[in-house]
Design a protein around this motif. Structure first.
Motif, PDB file in Angstrom:
ATOM      1  N   THR A 220       0.804  -1.228   0.000  1.00  0.00           N
ATOM      2  CA  THR A 220       0.000   0.000   0.000  1.00  0.00           C
ATOM      3  C   THR A 220       0.837   1.277   0.000  1.00  0.00           C
ATOM      4  OG1 THR A 220      -1.867  -1.113   1.053  1.00  0.00           O
ATOM      5  CG2 THR A 220      -1.791   1.292   1.211  1.00  0.00           C
ATOM      6  N   PRO A 221       1.850   1.434   0.883  1.00  0.00           N
ATOM      7  CA  PRO A 221       2.641   2.674   0.861  1.00  0.00           C
ATOM      8  C   PRO A 221       3.336   2.924  -0.472  1.00  0.00           C
ATOM      9  CG  PRO A 221       3.060   1.446   2.871  1.00  0.00           C
ATOM     10  CD  PRO A 221       2.282   0.543   1.988  1.00  0.00           C
ATOM     11  N   ILE A 222       3.776   1.842  -1.138  1.00  0.00           N
ATOM     12  CA  ILE A 222       4.435   1.994  -2.442  1.00  0.00           C
ATOM     13  C   ILE A 222       3.439   2.518  -3.471  1.00  0.00           C
ATOM     14  CG2 ILE A 222       5.642   0.770  -4.288  1.00  0.00           C
ATOM     15  CD1 ILE A 222       6.576  -1.241  -2.150  1.00  0.00           C
ATOM     16  N   LEU A 223       2.235   1.930  -3.457  1.00  0.00           N
ATOM     17  CA  LEU A 223       1.204   2.379  -4.401  1.00  0.00           C
ATOM     18  C   LEU A 223       0.793   3.816  -4.129  1.00  0.00           C
ATOM     19  CD1 LEU A 223      -1.078  -0.809  -4.605  1.00  0.00           C
ATOM     20  CD2 LEU A 223       0.596  -0.009  -6.269  1.00  0.00           C
ATOM     21  N   CYS A 224       0.741   4.199  -2.845  1.00  0.00           N
ATOM     22  CA  CYS A 224       0.366   5.566  -2.488  1.00  0.00           C
ATOM     23  C   CYS A 224       1.370   6.574  -3.025  1.00  0.00           C
ATOM     24  CB  CYS A 224       0.244   5.711  -0.965  1.00  0.00           C
ATOM     25  SG  CYS A 224      -1.222   4.902  -0.297  1.00  0.00           S
ATOM     26  N   CYS A 225       2.621   6.171  -3.139  1.00  0.00           N
ATOM     27  CA  CYS A 225       3.655   7.062  -3.677  1.00  0.00           C
ATOM     28  C   CYS A 225       3.525   7.196  -5.199  1.00  0.00           C
ATOM     29  CB  CYS A 225       5.046   6.546  -3.324  1.00  0.00           C
ATOM     30  SG  CYS A 225       5.410   6.633  -1.561  1.00  0.00           S
ATOM     31  N   ILE A 226       3.046   6.137  -5.835  1.00  0.00           N
ATOM     32  CA  ILE A 226       2.944   6.130  -7.296  1.00  0.00           C
ATOM     33  C   ILE A 226       1.645   6.769  -7.769  1.00  0.00           C
ATOM     34  CG2 ILE A 226       2.836   4.653  -9.354  1.00  0.00           C
ATOM     35  CD1 ILE A 226       4.523   2.612  -7.806  1.00  0.00           C
ATOM     36  N   LEU A 227       0.526   6.379  -7.162  1.00  0.00           N
ATOM     37  CA  LEU A 227      -0.789   6.853  -7.593  1.00  0.00           C
ATOM     38  C   LEU A 227      -1.044   8.266  -7.079  1.00  0.00           C
ATOM     39  CD1 LEU A 227      -2.880   3.622  -6.907  1.00  0.00           C
ATOM     40  CD2 LEU A 227      -1.999   4.419  -9.101  1.00  0.00           C
ATOM     41  N   PRO A 228      -1.798   9.085  -7.844  1.00  0.00           N
ATOM     42  CA  PRO A 228      -2.118  10.442  -7.389  1.00  0.00           C
ATOM     43  C   PRO A 228      -3.096  10.430  -6.213  1.00  0.00           C
ATOM     44  CG  PRO A 228      -3.304   9.925  -9.410  1.00  0.00           C
ATOM     45  CD  PRO A 228      -2.341   8.803  -9.178  1.00  0.00           C
ATOM     46  N   THR A 229      -2.994  11.421  -5.365  1.00  0.00           N
ATOM     47  CA  THR A 229      -3.882  11.523  -4.207  1.00  0.00           C
ATOM     48  C   THR A 229      -5.266  11.983  -4.653  1.00  0.00           C
ATOM     49  OG1 THR A 229      -3.275  13.825  -3.799  1.00  0.00           O
ATOM     50  CG2 THR A 229      -1.935  12.122  -2.723  1.00  0.00           C
ATOM     51  N   ARG A 230      -6.221  11.864  -3.742  1.00  0.00           N
ATOM     52  CA  ARG A 230      -7.589  12.319  -4.031  1.00  0.00           C
ATOM     53  C   ARG A 230      -7.595  13.825  -4.296  1.00  0.00           C
ATOM     54  NH1 ARG A 230     -13.043  11.253  -3.003  1.00  0.00           N
ATOM     55  NH2 ARG A 230     -14.156  12.980  -3.988  1.00  0.00           N
ATOM     56  N   GLU A 231      -6.800  14.559  -3.522  1.00  0.00           N
ATOM     57  CA  GLU A 231      -6.726  16.003  -3.710  1.00  0.00           C
ATOM     58  C   GLU A 231      -6.187  16.345  -5.099  1.00  0.00           C
ATOM     59  OE1 GLU A 231      -5.719  14.431  -1.018  1.00  0.00           O
ATOM     60  OE2 GLU A 231      -7.254  15.133   0.404  1.00  0.00           O
ATOM     61  N   LYS A 232      -5.152  15.575  -5.512  1.00  0.00           N
ATOM     62  CA  LYS A 232      -4.565  15.798  -6.835  1.00  0.00           C
ATOM     63  C   LYS A 232      -5.580  15.520  -7.939  1.00  0.00           C
ATOM     64  CE  LYS A 232      -0.957  16.310  -9.642  1.00  0.00           C
ATOM     65  NZ  LYS A 232      -0.178  17.563  -9.744  1.00  0.00           N
ATOM     66  N   LEU A 233      -6.359  14.457  -7.772  1.00  0.00           N
ATOM     67  CA  LEU A 233      -7.385  14.122  -8.749  1.00  0.00           C
ATOM     68  C   LEU A 233      -8.452  15.206  -8.810  1.00  0.00           C
ATOM     69  CD1 LEU A 233      -7.844  10.299  -8.019  1.00  0.00           C
ATOM     70  CD2 LEU A 233      -6.791  11.315 -10.043  1.00  0.00           C
ATOM     71  N   ASP A 234      -8.848  15.731  -7.643  1.00  0.00           N
ATOM     72  CA  ASP A 234      -9.847  16.800  -7.593  1.00  0.00           C
ATOM     73  C   ASP A 234      -9.333  18.052  -8.287  1.00  0.00           C
ATOM     74  OD1 ASP A 234     -11.573  15.185  -6.232  1.00  0.00           O
ATOM     75  OD2 ASP A 234     -11.141  16.005  -4.250  1.00  0.00           O
ATOM     76  N   VAL A 235      -8.063  18.375  -8.055  1.00  0.00           N
ATOM     77  CA  VAL A 235      -7.458  19.550  -8.681  1.00  0.00           C
ATOM     78  C   VAL A 235      -7.425  19.384 -10.195  1.00  0.00           C
ATOM     79  CG1 VAL A 235      -5.288  20.821  -8.978  1.00  0.00           C
ATOM     80  CG2 VAL A 235      -6.088  20.242  -6.680  1.00  0.00           C
ATOM     81  N   THR A 236      -7.023  18.196 -10.666  1.00  0.00           N
ATOM     82  CA  THR A 236      -6.974  17.925 -12.103  1.00  0.00           C
ATOM     83  C   THR A 236      -8.356  18.028 -12.729  1.00  0.00           C
ATOM     84  OG1 THR A 236      -5.104  16.420 -11.757  1.00  0.00           O
ATOM     85  CG2 THR A 236      -6.275  16.245 -13.853  1.00  0.00           C
TER      86      THR A 236
END
Length: 206
Positions: free
Chosen positions: A6-22
């Motif tokens: 999970t921590p590795i994937l969290c570093c690779i995948l964009p956060t919810r905030e990043k997705l909202d901003v995009t």
């Protein structure tokens, strides 16, 4: 295994905030498809109003009745209502856009009149109106002039749509918007201060 991955994937995948901003930044762009969907919805509403008007005035007949009814409905739905709602129609409300002036403040009443009559008079109804006039003419000379106007109108409109097709871009302004000094803006809002900071960073980077 999932716990350690999970921590590795969290570093690779964009956060919810990043997705909202995009999503927000994409929503700020006014695409041609978005404008078309708003227009399509408004055309459906306009046809409903046309049906109601035609049914309520079925016992009344006068010259150019259909065009007069269309003129009244366009004035009411695309001008009077946006003046009251500050640039919105039902279609624009659904896709989160509205009409404003070049400074992105509420457009003046005369800007709505100029914008809509230019669009409907030149883009939509110019050829049908000239064709209707042609049917009423009896003088061959005037018929010839009218035919020239129709042909010229077709060539200009074809050239304009050809240009739009090959220059399809977001937030594009068309001639009736430039003349009336109006444009579309997105009404999508964001209230989270942290996301606003991220948005400013993304805009600065782009």
């Amino acid at each position: 295994i999932g716990y350690f991955i999970t921590p590795i994937l969290c570093c690779i995948l964009p956060t919810r905030e990043k997705l909202d901003v995009t999503s927000y930044l994409k929503g700020k762009d006014i695409s041609s498809l978005r404008r078309f969907i708003a227009f399509l919805i408004d055309i459906i509403v306009m046809n409903i109003l046309m049906f109601i008007t035609a049914y309520s005035t079925k016992n009344i007949s006068f010259y150019y009745q259909n065009y007069v009814q269309i003129f009244i409905i366009i004035t009411f739905y695309f001008i009077i209502i946006p003046i009251i709602t500050k640039g919105r129609t039902l279609g624009r409300f659904i896709v989160n856009i509205k009409v404003v002036d070049q400074e992105e403040t509420n457009a003046k009443w005369y800007q709505y009149f100029l914008r809509e009559y230019l669009f409907w008079g030149i883009i939509v109804f110019s050829i049908p109106i000239l064709n209707s006039i042609h049917k009423t003419l009896t003088n061959d000379y005037f018929k010839f002039i009218n035919n020239v106007l129709i042909l010229t109108d077709i060539i200009i409109l074809m050239g304009y749509f050809f240009k739009i097709f090959f220059q399809w871009k977001k937030n594009k302004q068309y001639f009736y918007e430039k003349i009336s000094k109006t444009k579309y803006i997105s009404t999508i809002m964001i209230n989270d201060e942290e996301k606003e900071v991220e948005i400013k960073k993304e805009q600065a980077n782009s």
